[in-house]
Scaffold this active site. Structure first.
Site, short mmCIF file in Angstrom:
data_model
loop_
_atom_site.label_atom_id
_atom_site.label_comp_id
_atom_site.label_asym_id
_atom_site.label_seq_id
_atom_site.Cartn_x
_atom_site.Cartn_y
_atom_site.Cartn_z
N SER A 1 11.85 28.44 53.37
CA SER A 1 11.99 29.55 54.10
C SER A 1 13.44 30.04 54.17
CB SER A 1 11.54 29.66 55.56
OG SER A 1 12.22 29.12 56.21
N ASP A 2 13.56 31.44 54.02
CA ASP A 2 15.25 31.64 54.35
C ASP A 2 15.22 31.52 55.97
OD1 ASP A 2 17.44 32.92 54.53
OD2 ASP A 2 17.10 34.58 53.33
N TRP A 3 16.46 31.80 56.49
CA TRP A 3 16.82 31.16 57.67
C TRP A 3 16.00 32.16 58.85
CZ3 TRP A 3 17.80 28.16 54.32
CH2 TRP A 3 18.49 27.06 54.59
#
Ligand SMILES: *[C@@H]1O[C@H](CO)[C@@H](O)[C@H](O)[C@H]1NC(C)=O
Ligand SMILES: *[C@@H]1O[C@H](CO)[C@@H](O)[C@H](O)[C@H]1NC(C)=O
Ligand SMILES: *[C@@H]1O[C@H](CO)[C@@H](O)[C@H](O)[C@H]1NC(C)=O
Ligand SMILES: *[C@@H]1O[C@H](CO)[C@@H](O)[C@H](O)[C@H]1NC(C)=O
Ligand SMILES: *[C@@H]1O[C@H](CO)[C@@H](O)[C@H](O)[C@H]1NC(C)=O
Ligand SMILES: *[C@@H]1O[C@H](CO)[C@@H](O)[C@H](O)[C@H]1NC(C)=O
Ligand SMILES: *[C@@H]1O[C@H](CO)[C@@H](O)[C@H](O)[C@H]1NC(C)=O
Ligand SMILES: *[C@@H]1O[C@H](CO)[C@@H](O)[C@H](O)[C@H]1NC(C)=O
Ligand SMILES: *[C@@H]1O[C@H](CO)[C@@H](O)[C@H](O)[C@H]1NC(C)=O
Ligand SMILES: *[C@@H]1O[C@H](CO)[C@@H](O)[C@H](O)[C@H]1NC(C)=O
Ligand SMILES: *[C@@H]1O[C@H](CO)[C@@H](O)[C@H](O)[C@H]1NC(C)=O
Length: 862
Positions: A279-281
């Protein structure tokens, strides 16, 4: 611009009215399990062997970050101490090691695209990979193909390569190969439709005062997805990329990391992606749901950055223990992560991280966010090697000569050189003086946000030009600079005395979490910053040999001045990185004969590029709806379709010599018929055995770090251990039909090899052309091959092949390119497959998208 705003308002009204019929993303389950296809076989075998030996808690540790600022890297998973394995380190950025020191500040992706040079893309990937490797990084978070560049003013377009999917795809692949050959895992991002910064995260948007509860939805039709946005990710998968980052935005109203259609169907089934999805942050939005939709790693692990809660960690262990997530799915997550690890040789190349992302101090807290465990954090290992050379070369080879009426090259016979404009000089705050490069002070060599890195030094144009004049000239040249853009009188004065007035201007953009001068990541306009136009005016009114140099992340509007006869040359130098000044001087003084081509179109107006960035919410407090109405027509495809004349077309760039194209030859190659893939996968393998709940309790004798995200449970009461008030409720809402089914599944027709059906990558046609350097200087040329697919919905032409070749003065070179079936195919929605249509097809060869002197009909193929 007025028209753009009006249009956005109307669209808003329309979307609110039809809010019930928002774009929809169909479910696709179960999540495909890794098979070891293609050159993943050995890595898969080793991963299976390793994972078979792990406990559930150890598998969960591989999938979940320890929490924001809990370890040294921007993201770090748990480790497996029993087997001597420390956590895996994820580190930004696509252009170097972020938040570190003694690392290089490489040229941005957009500059790599401007070189059109595959070898330089590979060399840069390798150099960046070496630096990450020696800093103890496992996964470098790059390269970028999303944003692709639908919006020229999109904040992060410079992190990626080009709005053309083929140019981006080739550069993605070469960058990935270089990075992974250096022994680290690449991460292709952001998957997918992440074309603007506005509204990419609801929380961030609220911070700017936009009252929305969900992130923007990029609504993309199936054809546009396949023929445009997915295209470069196919190349990334074919290059063997180890990981892919799902994006903040939604696609058809389903989040990038929750979207079973994009992750399970497109990426893991159709493209057969074998690595892991992270996942992106903060882009992780649900525990069970995202696991079933195809997410494999949660970064940085917490629900909200800095919170002590996780959708995974303990929750993931519980989800498997309560049989909501099947065991094969957690096994597949762990296998994919370990396969990427083995594939690039992490087991041979690993050193623990020797720097901290959170402080430059030598000593500090290991668990930075909670101030625990004071240790030596920064070993200050110099990893730069001789990478300055490749940065300087990319800088010079990406500098596009857009106009030249005798202004260049400089000769050292100039009596007086004026260097004008703030963009020539140093940042008074220091090269790294603004966090994440979040300001536009002095010369611009990098955009802002997480896609940046600290500079080890930054050679400004002013420094390099003065050095050149004084140390390599004939001792007869005077050189002065004025770097205050407000000092137009002084600029005019110096310009009036100059034999050559070098004017430096810029525009900047970056990631949405930083606002620079009212630009919320995306640029708020397409003009120059800091009164650049006034600087150009003051100089060009007073010097008939004014040379303009631009540092910008993409196109800017230049219509007001580019034709001015006193402007004798224009250069676009992009965001060249630490060697900025030296690269530029190489071109200014002709040591490097420019060969770069603009990797995007320079239009007269923003409107000519198509739909504007969505800057006002258009769906009440719900997700803003960004309908990708431009379809496949972005950048030059849009200008071609609308028959709008650009100022400088995609692929254009001049040289100090001249080239001539002739002798186009087209030859059919022997090829097999295209066969759609049929059949079934094997059933999902289950590796190991889940023990009783009591085996997963927080072990005694381990000191708990505050807020740290562990895989263990507090008690054998699963509900209590989850800390989730909704535990066990509404299960039907997040366990879609078929999601837990581990039996064999049908193969998609367009699937087969890494990247898709292997028939797509077969060569069908060979094209040759002769390129003649008719001038008096050796130089580089970029032959470009475009195809017209001929259908009513096909763009007039699309780039399909290119190269960068060096040809001596007076010499000829025969250039050969091949077209694959993929190059000649269109996406067939009903068939869910690629097809070579019956429409008559043509090929064009030349040195820009509008300078295509050679053309021929293509033979019929299938
Ligand atoms: C989005 O919706 C369009 C229109 O129905 C469809 O063609 C496309 O496949 C959908 N894409 C995703 C990712 O759901
Ligand atoms: C699995 O664990 C056993 C016992 O700890 C060990 O002997 C074996 O080498 C391990 N295998 C792998 C692949 O780690
Ligand atoms: C999970 O990772 C953390 C951090 O490395 C470590 O302390 C813990 O022992 C690991 N848990 C297991 C089950 O290996
Ligand atoms: C956001 O919009 C909702 C619904 O219109 C409203 O109830 C709420 O007060 C708004 N919040 C802010 C901060 O404006
Ligand atoms: C488990 O996830 C839920 C959200 O679904 C969250 O509220 C809870 O705090 C999480 N539990 C832990 C132990 O982090
Ligand atoms: C440097 O950048 C900061 C932040 O944008 C700005 O406030 C400041 O005025 C700039 N300083 C100079 C000297 O350009
Ligand atoms: C465009 O934005 C830049 C950067 O914020 C600003 O300096 C410039 O004045 C703006 N241009 C116009 C025409 O408003
Ligand atoms: C060009 O420069 C000369 C000075 O060399 C000046 O007299 C003239 O007005 C300038 N022309 C324009 C269009 O600014
Ligand atoms: C440019 O200006 C210089 C000095 O003012 C003059 O000598 C020269 O003839 C001018 N060149 C042109 C092309 O007007
Ligand atoms: C588990 O125990 C730790 C330590 O007492 C506590 O901080 C944490 O909140 C507990 N988790 C849950 C979900 O209750
Ligand atoms: C299983 O555990 C997960 C994670 O805590 C929870 O979200 C889910 O509601 C549980 N499902 C059932 C059926 O108990």
């Amino acid at each position: 611009m007025k028209f753009g705003l009006l249009e956005a308002t109307l669209l808003g009204a329309a979307s609110v009215a039809s809010a019930k019929e928002l774009a929809y993303s169909p479910p696709f389950y179960p999540s495909p399990w890794m098979t070891g296809a293609g050159d993943w076989a050995e890595a898969h075998r080793r991963a299976v062997e390793f994972v078979s030996n792990l406990t559930l808690a150890e598998k969960v540790n591989l999938t979940t970050g320890a929490g924001w600022e809990q370890e040294r890297c921007v993201g770090e998973t748990g480790g497996i101490p029993r087997l001597g394995m420390w956590g895996m380190c994820m580190q930004d950025s696509p252009l170097g090691v972020r938040d570190s020191d003694y690392n290089s500040g490489f040229s941005a992706g957009i500059n790599v695209a401007a070189t059109w040079d595959k070898r330089l893309a590979y060399a840069r990937g390798m150099a960046m990979g070496e630096e990450h490797r020696d800093k103890g990084v496992d996964v470098q978070l790059g390269p970028v193909a999303g944003p692709l560049g639908k919006n020229p003013d999109g904040g992060r377009v410079w992190e990626g390569f080009s709005p053309d999917p083929v140019l981006t795809g080739v550069m993605m692949a070469e960058t990935i190969k270089g990075m992974q050959d250096a022994g680290i895992i690449a991460c292709a991002k952001h998957f997918i439709g992440n074309e603007q910064e506005h509204f990419r995260q609801a929380g961030e948007a609220q911070g700017y005062g936009y009252n929305i509860t969900e992130s923007v939805s990029s609504n993309i039709d199936d054809t546009t997805m396949h023929e445009l946005y997915l295209w470069p990710f196919v190349d990334a998968v074919r290059a063997g990329v180890g990981s892919i980052m799902c994006s903040y935005n939604q696609i058809n109203n389903s989040y990038g990391c929750s979207n079973s259609y994009t992750l399970n169907k497109l990426l893991k089934s159709e493209l057969g992606f074998q690595g892991f999805v992270m996942s992106d942050w903060g882009a992780h939005h649900s525990g069970v749901g995202d696991a079933l939709a195809g997410l494999d790693m949660s970064m940085p692990g917490d629900v909200i950055l800095g919170s002590p809660y996780s959708f995974w960690g303990t929750n993931l262990t519980i989800s498997v223990l309560n049989n909501t997530i099947p065991e094969w799915r957690i096994d597949d997550m762990a296998t994919r992560i370990m396969a990427a690890y083995y594939k690039v040789g992490r087991d041979r190349h690993r050193t623990p991280p020797n720097f901290s992302s959170w402080t430059r101090d030598e000593y500090g807290y290991e668990h930075f966010i909670v101030n625990e465990n004071f240790v030596k954090l920064n070993e200050r290992v110099n990893v730069q090697r001789d990478h300055a050379n490749v940065i300087r070369k990319i800088g010079a080879d990406s500098t596009v000569l857009l106009k030249n009426n005798g202004g260049l090259p400089l000769t050292h016979n100039e009596k007086f050189i004026g260097i004008l404009g703030e963009d020539a000089g140093s940042n008074p705050y220091g090269a790294n003086g603004c966090a994440d490069r979040g300001c536009d002070n002095g010369t611009l060599a990098m955009g802002w946000g997480s896609g940046s890195a600290n500079f080890p030094y930054l050679i400004t144009p002013e420094q390099a030009i003065q050095n050149e004049v004084l140390n390599y000239g004939n001792g007869q040249t005077n050189v002065f600079s004025v770097t205050d853009n407000g000092a137009t009188d002084q600029i005019a004065d110096i310009a009036s005395q100059s034999s050559a007035a070098l004017v430096f201007v810029n525009a900047d953009s970056g990631e949405g979490f930083i606002n620079v001068d009212g630009n919320e990541g995306d640029r708020k306009n397409m003009t120059l910053w800091k009164n650049g136009e006034a600087v150009i005016k003051a100089a060009s009114e007073n010097c008939n040999n004014t040379i303009v140099i631009m540092h910008t992340p993409s196109a800017v509007l230049i219509d007001d001045w580019y034709l001015n006869p006193n402007i004798t040359a224009i250069l676009w130098a992009g965001l060249p990185g630490q060697e900025s000044g030296r690269s530029l001087v190489d071109v200014l003084y002709g040591r490097v004969n420019p060969g770069a081509k603009t990797p995007f179109t320079w239009g007269k107006t923003r409107a000519a590029y198509g739909a504007p960035i969505l800057t006002e919410p258009n769906n009440g407090i719900g997700a803003p709806q960004d309908d990708f109405t431009d379809g496949v027509y972005i950048d030059y495809r849009r200008f071609d379709k609308d028959e709008v004349e650009p100022i400088y077309e995609f692929g254009f760039g001049m040289s100090y010599t001249d080239f001539d194209f002739s002798d186009l030859k087209v030859k059919s190659l022997k090829a097999d018929k295209y066969v759609k893939t049929t059949g079934w996968t094997k059933a999902a393998p289950i590796l190991g055995k889940v023990g009783p709940i009591s085996e997963y309790l927080f072990p005694s004798g381990i000191k708990r770090v505050t807020q740290y995200l562990y895989p263990w449970l507090n008690s054998t009461d699963l509900k209590a251990s989850s800390g989730d008030p909704y535990y066990g409720e509404r299960t039907d809402q997040y366990v879609p039909a078929g999601a837990t089914n581990g039996s064999s599944q049908p193969l998609l027709p367009a699937s087969g090899a890494n990247g898709g059906n292997s028939g797509l990558f077969e060569d069908l046609i060979e094209i040759t052309a002769t390129i003649h350097n008719t001038g008096k200087l050796a130089g580089d040329e970029v032959p470009q091959l475009y195809v017209s697919l001929g259908g009513p919905n096909d763009p007039p032409k699309v780039l399909r092949a290119f190269d960068r070749v060096n040809i001596a003065a007076g010499e000829k070179l025969q250039w050969t390119a091949t077209l694959t079936r993929r190059d000649l195919s269109s996406w067939d929605v009903p068939a869910q497959n690629w097809v070579v249509t019956d429409h008559a097809k043509k090929v064009y060869v030349g040195n820009s998208s509008r300078k295509l002197p050679l053309s021929a009909d293509l033979p019929r193929v299938q």
